[in-house]
Design a protein around this motif. Structure first.
Motif, PDB file in Angstrom:
ATOM      1  N   ALA A   1       0.302  -0.901  -0.312  1.00  0.00           N
ATOM      2  CA  ALA A   1       0.631  -0.153   0.117  1.00  0.00           C
ATOM      3  C   ALA A   1       0.869   1.460   0.038  1.00  0.00           C
ATOM      4  N   GLN A   2       0.046   1.716  -0.570  1.00  0.00           N
ATOM      5  CA  GLN A   2       1.460   3.762  -0.306  1.00  0.00           C
ATOM      6  C   GLN A   2       1.252   4.065   0.457  1.00  0.00           C
ATOM      7  N   ARG A   3       1.811   5.762   0.137  1.00  0.00           N
ATOM      8  CA  ARG A   3       2.113   6.358   1.706  1.00  0.00           C
ATOM      9  C   ARG A   3       2.429   7.151   1.414  1.00  0.00           C
ATOM     10  N   VAL A   4       1.405   8.456   2.332  1.00  0.00           N
ATOM     11  CA  VAL A   4       2.440   9.380   1.796  1.00  0.00           C
ATOM     12  C   VAL A   4       2.492  10.246   3.156  1.00  0.00           C
ATOM     13  N   THR A   5       3.902  11.196   3.606  1.00  0.00           N
ATOM     14  CA  THR A   5       3.873  11.995   4.889  1.00  0.00           C
ATOM     15  C   THR A   5       3.795  13.208   4.790  1.00  0.00           C
TER      16      THR A   5
ATOM     17  N   VAL B   1       8.583  29.645   1.938  1.00  0.00           N
ATOM     18  CA  VAL B   1       7.868  28.548   2.049  1.00  0.00           C
ATOM     19  C   VAL B   1       8.211  26.965   1.990  1.00  0.00           C
ATOM     20  N   GLU B   2       8.524  25.894   2.293  1.00  0.00           N
ATOM     21  CA  GLU B   2       8.251  24.524   1.986  1.00  0.00           C
ATOM     22  C   GLU B   2       7.496  23.352   2.637  1.00  0.00           C
ATOM     23  N   LEU B   3       6.914  23.225   1.599  1.00  0.00           N
ATOM     24  CA  LEU B   3       5.702  22.464   2.483  1.00  0.00           C
ATOM     25  C   LEU B   3       6.098  20.918   2.536  1.00  0.00           C
ATOM     26  N   LYS B   4       6.824  19.839   3.167  1.00  0.00           N
ATOM     27  CA  LYS B   4       7.269  18.774   2.919  1.00  0.00           C
ATOM     28  C   LYS B   4       6.599  17.534   2.215  1.00  0.00           C
ATOM     29  N   CYS B   5       6.213  16.930   1.790  1.00  0.00           N
ATOM     30  CA  CYS B   5       5.719  15.806   1.831  1.00  0.00           C
ATOM     31  C   CYS B   5       7.025  14.428   0.885  1.00  0.00           C
ATOM     32  N   ASN B   6       6.293  13.663   1.751  1.00  0.00           N
ATOM     33  CA  ASN B   6       7.243  11.967   1.307  1.00  0.00           C
ATOM     34  C   ASN B   6       6.277  11.090   1.105  1.00  0.00           C
TER      35      ASN B   6
END
Lengths: 115, 109
Positions: free
Chosen positions: B1-5, B19-24
């Motif tokens: 299953a894919q996950r996003v953080t 501004v930097e909004l993080k997404c992994n």
């Protein structure tokens, strides 16, 4: 402009009641989705449908069912409402992507409170 | 299953600051990613998608497959950027999106 309309902005129901949330879209989209949105948990997919009378479970389908009798309408049903189903419910729709992602268009949401 | 953080629940910056909004994300295959935004009292709406490679409202996001990241950036924050931002990779058939938990951006004067 795409219009996704949810029948109620606010709804208050009692535990054990059967609750219907309605969603209508006017862009002939194949896909329709129901999410719940909770602080700190983001959006979680409950059910989605990619065609009339077709439905698939999302990540949290327990306690919910759906109905899609017409292409433009997608209903979410809480069979026996419980307090832990108090939440904001969002409906969305999109075209079928054929291997390419299509953006989803959202309604305003229904804030449901179960007492 | 894919996950996003999305590691930050709240990000507070001053007007004019970057501004930097993080997404992994974790995903097998070629991901397709989106950023959605929800302004106060408005519906959730698409901000941008990585395949478009465009800048929307001054925001850009680059897909870094090596780091499995899709961070949202803007060089100079504006007060009207204050909103909740969600990162969402696509996958799982039927154009399903998996949403992150969201980052509340607050731009202070």
């Amino acid at each position: 402009d795409v219009k996704v309309t949810q029948s109620s902005r606010y709804l208050v129901k009692r535990t054990g009641e059967k609750v219907f949330l309605e969603c209508v879209q006017d862009m002939d989209h194949e896909n329709m989705f129901w999410y719940r949105q909770d602080p700190g948990l983001g959006l979680r997919l409950i059910y989605f449908s990619y065609d009339v009378k077709m439905k698939e479970k999302g990540d949290i389908p327990e306690g919910y069912s759906v109905s899609r009798e017409k292409k433009e309408r997608f209903s979410l049903i809480l069979e026996s409402a419980s307090t832990n189903q108090t939440s904001m419910y969002l409906c969305a729709s999109s075209f079928f992507g054929q291997g390419k992602g299509q953006p989803q268009h959202f309604g305003d949401g229904t804030r449901l409170s179960i007492l | 299953a894919q996950r996003v953080t999305q590691p930050e629940k709240l990000l507070s910056v001053f007007k004019g600051a970057p501004v930097e909004l993080k997404c992994n994300y974790s995903y097998s295959g070629s991901p397709e990613l989106f950023w959605y935004v929800q302004y106060s009292r408005q519906r959730l709406q698409l901000l941008l998608r990585h395949i478009s490679r465009e800048s929307i409202k001054g925001f850009t996001a680059d897909l870094n497959k090596g780091e499995t990241s899709f961070h949202l950036k803007k060089p100079f924050a504006q007060e009207e950027d204050s909103a909740m931002y969600y990162c969402a990779p696509l996958g799982g058939g039927g154009n399903k999106l998996t949403f992150g938990t969201g980052t509340q951006l607050k731009v202070e004067l």
